[in-house]
Design a protein around this motif. Structure first.
Motif, PDB file in Angstrom:
ATOM      1  N   UNK A  35       0.964  -1.248   0.057  1.00 18.53           N
ATOM      2  CA  UNK A  35       0.118  -0.141  -0.031  1.00 18.53           C
ATOM      3  C   UNK A  35       0.890   1.140   0.060  1.00 18.53           C
ATOM      4  N   UNK A  36       0.398   2.312  -0.651  1.00 14.34           N
ATOM      5  CA  UNK A  36       0.859   3.530  -0.774  1.00 14.34           C
ATOM      6  C   UNK A  36      -0.225   4.553  -0.363  1.00 14.34           C
ATOM      7  N   UNK A  37       0.210   5.239   0.704  1.00 11.48           N
ATOM      8  CA  UNK A  37      -0.931   6.315   1.167  1.00 11.48           C
ATOM      9  C   UNK A  37      -0.141   7.691   0.831  1.00 11.48           C
ATOM     10  N   UNK A  38      -0.988   8.704   0.316  1.00  8.15           N
ATOM     11  CA  UNK A  38      -0.692   9.859  -0.178  1.00  8.15           C
ATOM     12  C   UNK A  38      -1.295  10.995   0.573  1.00  8.15           C
ATOM     13  N   UNK A  39      -0.231  11.936   0.982  1.00  9.26           N
ATOM     14  CA  UNK A  39      -0.913  12.884   1.738  1.00  9.26           C
ATOM     15  C   UNK A  39      -0.645  14.473   1.005  1.00  9.26           C
ATOM     16  N   UNK A  40      -1.768  15.030   0.852  1.00  7.41           N
ATOM     17  CA  UNK A  40      -1.907  16.244   0.085  1.00  7.41           C
ATOM     18  C   UNK A  40      -1.236  17.575   0.790  1.00  7.41           C
ATOM     19  N   UNK A  41      -1.101  18.525  -0.001  1.00 10.65           N
ATOM     20  CA  UNK A  41      -0.449  19.759   0.830  1.00 10.65           C
ATOM     21  C   UNK A  41      -1.785  20.680   1.343  1.00 10.65           C
ATOM     22  N   UNK A  42      -1.401  21.819   1.719  1.00  9.19           N
ATOM     23  CA  UNK A  42      -2.492  22.837   2.395  1.00  9.19           C
ATOM     24  C   UNK A  42      -3.386  23.124   1.205  1.00  9.19           C
ATOM     25  N   UNK A  43      -2.777  23.649   0.324  1.00  8.65           N
ATOM     26  CA  UNK A  43      -3.660  23.832  -1.054  1.00  8.65           C
ATOM     27  C   UNK A  43      -3.853  22.971  -1.946  1.00  8.65           C
ATOM     28  N   UNK A  44      -5.175  22.345  -1.622  1.00 11.19           N
ATOM     29  CA  UNK A  44      -5.533  21.014  -2.465  1.00 11.19           C
ATOM     30  C   UNK A  44      -6.451  20.198  -1.438  1.00 11.19           C
ATOM     31  N   UNK A  45      -6.430  18.989  -2.030  1.00 11.30           N
ATOM     32  CA  UNK A  45      -7.194  18.094  -1.282  1.00 11.30           C
ATOM     33  C   UNK A  45      -6.588  16.735  -1.830  1.00 11.30           C
ATOM     34  N   UNK A  46      -7.399  15.537  -1.480  1.00  5.86           N
ATOM     35  CA  UNK A  46      -7.110  14.148  -2.034  1.00  5.86           C
ATOM     36  C   UNK A  46      -7.530  14.106  -3.551  1.00  5.86           C
ATOM     37  N   UNK A  47      -7.863  15.032  -3.965  1.00  2.92           N
ATOM     38  CA  UNK A  47      -8.279  15.075  -5.426  1.00  2.92           C
ATOM     39  C   UNK A  47      -6.900  15.310  -6.344  1.00  2.92           C
ATOM     40  N   UNK A  48      -5.749  15.703  -5.607  1.00  2.32           N
ATOM     41  CA  UNK A  48      -4.855  16.405  -6.522  1.00  2.32           C
ATOM     42  C   UNK A  48      -3.975  15.288  -7.061  1.00  2.32           C
ATOM     43  N   UNK A  94      -5.619   2.101  10.163  1.00  5.65           N
ATOM     44  CA  UNK A  94      -6.192   1.228  11.191  1.00  5.65           C
ATOM     45  C   UNK A  94      -7.678   0.551  10.508  1.00  5.65           C
ATOM     46  N   UNK A  95      -8.667   1.678  10.207  1.00  9.89           N
ATOM     47  CA  UNK A  95      -9.943   1.145   9.604  1.00  9.89           C
ATOM     48  C   UNK A  95      -9.926   0.416   8.335  1.00  9.89           C
ATOM     49  N   UNK A  96      -8.619   0.892   7.563  1.00  8.36           N
ATOM     50  CA  UNK A  96      -8.624   0.276   6.120  1.00  8.36           C
ATOM     51  C   UNK A  96      -7.689  -1.069   6.208  1.00  8.36           C
ATOM     52  N   UNK A  97      -7.241  -1.432   7.466  1.00  8.41           N
ATOM     53  CA  UNK A  97      -6.677  -2.697   7.631  1.00  8.41           C
ATOM     54  C   UNK A  97      -5.323  -2.842   7.271  1.00  8.41           C
ATOM     55  N   UNK A  98      -4.558  -1.736   7.098  1.00  7.24           N
ATOM     56  CA  UNK A  98      -3.114  -1.376   6.937  1.00  7.24           C
ATOM     57  C   UNK A  98      -2.205  -1.948   7.997  1.00  7.24           C
ATOM     58  N   UNK A  99      -1.437  -2.833   7.784  1.00  6.81           N
ATOM     59  CA  UNK A  99      -0.519  -2.847   8.994  1.00  6.81           C
ATOM     60  C   UNK A  99       0.972  -2.073   8.787  1.00  6.81           C
ATOM     61  N   UNK A 100       1.398  -2.199   7.541  1.00  9.44           N
ATOM     62  CA  UNK A 100       2.802  -1.362   7.217  1.00  9.44           C
ATOM     63  C   UNK A 100       2.359  -0.707   5.574  1.00  9.44           C
ATOM     64  N   UNK A 101       2.927   0.252   5.390  1.00 17.74           N
ATOM     65  CA  UNK A 101       2.668   0.990   4.172  1.00 17.74           C
ATOM     66  C   UNK A 101       3.840   1.920   3.751  1.00 17.74           C
ATOM     67  N   UNK A 102       3.667   2.277   2.389  1.00 14.32           N
ATOM     68  CA  UNK A 102       4.599   3.339   2.066  1.00 14.32           C
ATOM     69  C   UNK A 102       3.771   4.795   2.141  1.00 14.32           C
ATOM     70  N   UNK A 103       4.624   5.739   2.727  1.00 15.59           N
ATOM     71  CA  UNK A 103       3.667   7.197   2.934  1.00 15.59           C
ATOM     72  C   UNK A 103       4.571   8.283   1.979  1.00 15.59           C
ATOM     73  N   UNK A 104       3.969   8.886   1.408  1.00 15.96           N
ATOM     74  CA  UNK A 104       4.252   9.994   0.590  1.00 15.96           C
ATOM     75  C   UNK A 104       3.446  11.180   1.130  1.00 15.96           C
ATOM     76  N   UNK A 105       4.152  12.246   1.378  1.00 12.95           N
ATOM     77  CA  UNK A 105       3.473  13.335   1.989  1.00 12.95           C
ATOM     78  C   UNK A 105       4.050  14.669   1.272  1.00 12.95           C
ATOM     79  N   UNK A 106       3.279  15.530   0.656  1.00 12.89           N
ATOM     80  CA  UNK A 106       3.863  16.603  -0.012  1.00 12.89           C
ATOM     81  C   UNK A 106       3.467  17.931   0.723  1.00 12.89           C
TER      82      UNK A 106
END
Length: 269
Positions: A35-48, A94-106
């Motif tokens: 799994x890869x989880x993506x975190x968006x910037x202040x200007x924007x949202x999960x749409x980005x 936790x709700x998605x059942x992810x134990x470990x994952x790749x994290x990308x934050x911009x």
């Protein structure tokens, strides 16, 4: 709801309760890959991330993105609530059942991601710090931030701050699309809260692979700043993307995607 976007890939969209009745808008490509989880910037949202998730999914990853409180599709909640954004992320994975994952934050998402990496390091397979100042509280770093980001800077137009000069000059249609996305989401209506006061010493304890990445024309997180951060993280890789400002995921997506997939592929072997 299922959405089909570029490359014929699809994803499932839903709202996930992260506590206190707060629901965050989440999309998930599913699949059995890491799994890869993506975190968006202040200007924007999960749409980005529409130029990333189909490519990452095609490469075999399960890709997940979401909007933080106060951004497109997610609840605002109480502006006075003290819940850290990294706690919302923990509840979400936790709700998605992810134990470990790749994290990308911009950008600001990288600050939330750094807070999560310090607070819950055992959950990460790897960490990409993308165009982010990471939110260190050490006095020497805060002095750098004051020189780099004076009060006048925050009064400049968002697209000037967030998009590089080459992109603004050559891609007016892309700038218009970026501004339309921003208009749908707004800017961090709910103040970000953090679980930890991140310091230089915390970065030295990262025991997972880290990529520090920024654009060569990034005004917020310029190459010198990225080099400084990467130099404090044991074994961290550093990538400077040519021709990009603060939003390489939007400005130079092919290059951005390739660099991240190369990194993820190398740490998975």
């Amino acid at each position: 709801m299922n959405a089909a976007l570029p490359h014929g890939r699809s994803r499932h969209e839903a709202h996930v309760d992260v506590g206190d009745g707060i629901r965050l808008w989440v999309w998930d490509t599913g699949g059995d890959g890491p799994a890869i989880v993506l975190l968006h910037a202040s200007a924007g949202s999960g749409e980005c991330w529409d130029l990333q998730w189909p490519v990452f999914a095609e490469a075999g990853y399960r890709v997940i993105g979401y909007s933080r409180r106060g951004h497109f599709g997610s609840d605002d909640g109480d502006e006075g609530a003290a819940t850290p954004a990294s706690t919302d992320l923990l509840q979400l994975v936790d709700a998605l059942g992810l134990e470990r994952f790749h994290l990308i934050g911009t950008a600001a998402g990288g600050m939330v991601a750094t807070d999560f990496a310090v607070s819950h390091p055992q959950r990460l397979l790897s960490f990409v710090i993308s165009s982010s100042i990471v939110g260190l509280v050490d006095d020497d770093y805060q002095a750098i931030m004051q020189r780099l980001l004076p009060p006048e800077f925050e009064r400049l137009p968002h697209d000037f701050r967030e998009l590089g000069p080459s992109y603004r000059a050559q891609c007016p249609e892309g700038v218009a699309r970026w501004n339309a996305m921003l208009a749908r989401s707004g800017i961090e209506r709910v103040p970000l809260r953090f679980a930890t006061y991140v310091r230089w010493a915390d970065l030295q304890h990262f025991d997972f692979p880290v990529l520090v990445l920024t654009g060569d024309a990034d005004l917020y997180a310029p190459p010198a700043n990225a080099r400084l951060i990467a130099g404090r993280i044991p074994g961290a890789r550093l990538t400077i993307l040519p021709g990009s400002g603060h939003s390489p995921w939007w400005e130079v997506p092919e290059l951005y995607n390739r660099e991240i997939l190369n990194f993820l592929g190398s740490v998975s072997r």
